[in-house]
Design an enzyme around this catalytic site. Structure first.
Site, PDB file in Angstrom:
ATOM      1  N   THR A 107       7.101 -32.033   0.546  1.00  0.00           N
ATOM      2  CA  THR A 107       5.701 -32.052   0.981  1.00  0.00           C
ATOM      3  C   THR A 107       5.480 -32.944   2.195  1.00  0.00           C
ATOM      4  O   THR A 107       4.432 -32.872   2.839  1.00  0.00           O
ATOM      5  CB  THR A 107       4.801 -32.560  -0.159  1.00  0.00           C
ATOM      6  OG1 THR A 107       5.123 -33.930  -0.440  1.00  0.00           O
ATOM      7  CG2 THR A 107       5.004 -31.732  -1.422  1.00  0.00           C
ATOM      8  N   ASP A 204      14.512 -52.257   7.513  1.00  0.00           N
ATOM      9  CA  ASP A 204      15.902 -52.481   7.953  1.00  0.00           C
ATOM     10  C   ASP A 204      16.049 -53.836   8.623  1.00  0.00           C
ATOM     11  O   ASP A 204      17.065 -54.525   8.451  1.00  0.00           O
ATOM     12  CB  ASP A 204      16.314 -51.381   8.931  1.00  0.00           C
ATOM     13  CG  ASP A 204      16.548 -50.047   8.242  1.00  0.00           C
ATOM     14  OD1 ASP A 204      16.572 -50.028   6.990  1.00  0.00           O
ATOM     15  OD2 ASP A 204      16.693 -49.039   8.949  1.00  0.00           O
TER      16      ASP A 204
END
Length: 210
Positions: A107, A204
């Site tokens: 989706t 990250d």
């Protein structure tokens, strides 16, 4: 929806170092924590308080205490965890909940895969922590989830935001008590949905690539 963009040289200085691609993860984490404490000062300007009487070493004095129910701080996993310590340093009596969100590849919408929140958020002030407000999808899903659980007032604290994300949240939350506090409003989103100039992937840079 109310939007507050921090206008302070210390915020801008710390964001400048945060954006630098050569900044190490330990420095990035420390700066993110410091920035959140500065932003939380503005975000909690309307935190609910009650009048109290205390005794100083000299006399009786009137003051303020944070009201019950306590504010609820909700970092969005995983990058929001890097903002938590900076928030609870300023409001140590706040309760902490967690929302884990991931993009559904079918989706393309964010799904909640984990949550740790009080069952009933009626009459609660909630503070959502998410470093990046890009398209607004994850943050909007978190805000709607909290309102569905009974929250009446939601404030989001973000390090940086894109105009497109702010516009999307404003459109989707009309008529609700929503405040967005950001360290900087950046130029735009690029074709890949990254904030420009941005600071890269906050998760990250906080914790490394996994």
């Amino acid at each position: 929806m109310r939007v507050h963009v921090a206008d302070h040289p210390l915020v801008t200085h710390k964001l400048t170092v945060l954006r630098d691609k050569t900044t190490s993860s330990p420095t990035f984490r420390a700066l993110a924590e410091e920035l959140v404490t500065l932003l939380a000062y503005e975000a909690t300007r309307n935190v609910r308080v009650e009048s109290v009487t205390i005794e100083t070493p000299v006399a009786t004095a009137r003051g303020l205490a944070i009201s019950d129910p306590r504010p609820l701080v909700v970092p969005i996993l995983r990058a929001g965890l890097g903002m938590l310590e900076g928030m609870v340093k300023l409001v140590p009596t706040a309760e902490v909940g967690f929302l884990g969100m991931v993009r559904n590849e079918e989706t393309l919408q964010p799904d909640i895969y984990a949550e740790r929140l009080p069952e009933d958020l009626s009459n609660r002030q909630c503070f959502v922590l998410d470093p990046m407000l890009a398209t607004g999808g994850s943050l909007l899903a978190a805000i709607e989830y909290l309102f569905d659980r009974g929250a009446v007032d939601v404030t989001a604290i973000c390090l940086i935001a894109a105009p497109e994300g702010l516009a999307a949240i404003e459109e989707a939350t009309k008529g609700r008590e929503v405040t967005i506090v950001v360290g900087a409003l950046d130029e735009k989103l690029n074709e890949l949905g990254y904030i420009v100039p941005g600071l890269g992937d906050a998760g990250d840079r906080l914790y490394g690539t996994v």
